[in-house]
Design a protein around this motif. Sequence first.
Motif, PDB file in Angstrom:
ATOM      1  N   HIS A 190     -20.844 -22.263 -22.214  1.00 55.88           N
ATOM      2  CA  HIS A 190     -20.028 -22.322 -21.016  1.00 55.88           C
ATOM      3  C   HIS A 190     -18.995 -23.443 -21.170  1.00 55.88           C
ATOM      4  CE1 HIS A 190     -22.963 -19.623 -19.402  1.00 55.88           C
ATOM      5  NE2 HIS A 190     -23.937 -20.521 -19.485  1.00 55.88           N
ATOM      6  N   LYS A 191     -17.756 -23.172 -20.764  1.00 51.32           N
ATOM      7  CA  LYS A 191     -16.666 -24.122 -20.962  1.00 51.32           C
ATOM      8  C   LYS A 191     -16.576 -25.124 -19.810  1.00 51.32           C
ATOM      9  CE  LYS A 191     -13.512 -20.897 -21.557  1.00 51.32           C
ATOM     10  NZ  LYS A 191     -12.208 -20.264 -21.861  1.00 51.32           N
ATOM     11  N   SER A 195     -23.925 -29.341 -26.090  1.00 48.77           N
ATOM     12  CA  SER A 195     -24.287 -28.073 -26.725  1.00 48.77           C
ATOM     13  C   SER A 195     -25.739 -27.693 -26.446  1.00 48.77           C
ATOM     14  CB  SER A 195     -24.042 -28.131 -28.235  1.00 48.77           C
ATOM     15  OG  SER A 195     -24.854 -29.115 -28.836  1.00 48.77           O
ATOM     16  N   PHE A 221     -23.213 -25.961 -22.999  1.00 47.75           N
ATOM     17  CA  PHE A 221     -21.850 -26.245 -22.579  1.00 47.75           C
ATOM     18  C   PHE A 221     -21.029 -26.759 -23.748  1.00 47.75           C
ATOM     19  CE2 PHE A 221     -24.160 -26.649 -18.540  1.00 47.75           C
ATOM     20  CZ  PHE A 221     -23.335 -25.921 -17.695  1.00 47.75           C
ATOM     21  N   GLU A 222     -19.711 -26.584 -23.662  1.00 43.19           N
ATOM     22  CA  GLU A 222     -18.789 -27.195 -24.601  1.00 43.19           C
ATOM     23  C   GLU A 222     -17.570 -27.681 -23.834  1.00 43.19           C
ATOM     24  OE1 GLU A 222     -17.517 -24.368 -27.475  1.00 43.19           O
ATOM     25  OE2 GLU A 222     -16.786 -22.911 -26.007  1.00 43.19           O
ATOM     26  N   CYS A 233     -13.917 -27.988 -23.112  1.00 40.70           N
ATOM     27  CA  CYS A 233     -12.728 -27.218 -23.513  1.00 40.70           C
ATOM     28  C   CYS A 233     -11.444 -27.978 -23.251  1.00 40.70           C
ATOM     29  CB  CYS A 233     -12.702 -25.863 -22.806  1.00 40.70           C
ATOM     30  SG  CYS A 233     -12.425 -25.966 -21.021  1.00 40.70           S
ATOM     31  N   LEU A 249      -7.230 -22.220 -19.541  1.00 43.03           N
ATOM     32  CA  LEU A 249      -8.486 -22.328 -20.285  1.00 43.03           C
ATOM     33  C   LEU A 249      -9.632 -21.555 -19.640  1.00 43.03           C
ATOM     34  CD1 LEU A 249      -8.405 -26.167 -21.117  1.00 43.03           C
ATOM     35  CD2 LEU A 249      -7.748 -24.261 -22.612  1.00 43.03           C
ATOM     36  N   PRO A 293     -12.073 -22.450 -17.467  1.00 47.60           N
ATOM     37  CA  PRO A 293     -13.387 -23.102 -17.629  1.00 47.60           C
ATOM     38  C   PRO A 293     -14.415 -22.537 -16.661  1.00 47.60           C
ATOM     39  CG  PRO A 293     -11.920 -24.512 -16.373  1.00 47.60           C
ATOM     40  CD  PRO A 293     -11.086 -23.347 -16.846  1.00 47.60           C
ATOM     41  N   ASP A 294     -15.676 -22.596 -17.056  1.00 43.96           N
ATOM     42  CA  ASP A 294     -16.761 -22.170 -16.169  1.00 43.96           C
ATOM     43  C   ASP A 294     -17.146 -23.289 -15.200  1.00 43.96           C
ATOM     44  OD1 ASP A 294     -17.420 -19.552 -17.530  1.00 43.96           O
ATOM     45  OD2 ASP A 294     -17.684 -20.939 -19.197  1.00 43.96           O
TER      46      ASP A 294
END
Length: 521
Positions: free
Chosen positions: A2-3, A24, A28-29, A31, A47, A49-50
Amino acid sequence: MHKVLIVDDEIFVRKGLVNLIDWSSLQFEICGEAENGAQALTLIQHLLPDLVIVDIRMPVLDGLELIRQVNEAGSHQPIFIILSGYPDFSYAQQAFRYKVSDYILKPVDEQEMVATLRRIATTLNQKQLLSMTREKPLVEIIIDSLVQAEPDEQVMTQIAHTLELPLTSPYTYVIAEIQDKLPHREMDYMQPLQHVLQRFFHLEGQSLLIHVRAYNQYGFIVPPSWQAERFGSARMGYAKLLQGLENHLSTEVALFVGRKVDQLKKIVHSRASADECLKYRFAAGFDGIFMAAELLELPLYYYDVDEELHSKLLYEVEANHKEGFSDAIDAIFMAFEERYFTPGAVANTVRRSMIATINIIRQLEGNEEELAWLTDLLNWQTKYRNLDQLRVVFMNFIEEAAEYIAKQRGEKSKGNIEKVKKYIDGHFRENIYLKGIAAEFHMNPVYLGQLFRKHYGMYFNEYLLTLRIEEAKRLLRQTKKRMYEIAELVGFQNADYFATQFEKLENMTPSDYRNKMIDPS
């Protein structure tokens, strides 16, 4: 994954948050980053993002106004977490009107943030699960959701329906760790691993629940149709699987097998027990198969290796005795296995030995970066995942370091024990001590103390005391100086302590000795 977009006008807050969390491992990462709300608004559009973590007070466009505008736009709706240095109820009240997921006060508490992220990851996973189609099941999302928390009934029914799996049946979560001496994800084993597992479990045309973990690990759920016990025992069944994996992947593999559960929704508990098995990775006698059912009652060792072993290793390194330091390393690694050292305890022991060795090199004005094996040992946890692999790199480092130390000391020619003794003989009246002399001669104090005893049959402190008492006896015989003067002249800071040590060595007080010399009868 998930960003995540991080929005804060202070760069140190942003970077601190990036480095605080193992993103990670929580699915999550990062972004992107933004320093104000206006910049964040543009990045959200591009982007997608989540999750957006946003400061409440910022220039140009503050956090609450950013959330309001994103909500009104309606095109992409990320989850928001607000960070604030202000415990103001009106801010929090407004934030929750905008359906903000959480309101966290600065400075950010790591445990609080991790708990929030776990909850949000589960929410995001479940959203994706409910939007799945029958044509393309999102297997990675499914297993990520299952192993993080027990899904609710609606999600669980959707999973079972999509994968055509029974809700109630025996399931086991297993971690397959690839021990190829390569950093994480340098080589992607997903496809060959899937191929072996599909064939081994007879899953032709069926879904295999497998996902990528950190540290060269892949997690998968054993299908309910497979019964390991038909091989004779569960361990024998997994041994057969391990053999197939190693043959096909051409590398060492370890399996960490969680406890069996009776429902698919409980697989999170099997995953948790498989994770616990990772703590036993250096224990002896398990042949690459670590099963929660066998291990989790065994006591783990969380501390450093015994001081005696550590000191012996350093002594043999300084002496450059290969047989000696090889024996010490064997004893240390045997302790790792037999006492069930945790990975953290092993890492502490290796780190301690490495730092002590580097300190010896620096005392000799050497440069540890000249050691070819230093980098490998510094980064061993990213590459070496079993004791045999670690032992090789540790032994190579120690052997190279011992030779380097011997060469460095030979070049400086200050390590000669006779020179040390002559120094003591000439300075015993002064306030000298072993650590200071070791520094003077570029030697490790532990090594110097042991070397001195080996050559002269007594410890440094015993020899120093003998010299001082002999000089005191001479002064008692030949002068009329007072006791406190003699004590000071021979290196004692305290007259009472001098008298105690004199009597301990000579079985009489200094006064009795003087009187005896004056009147021998």
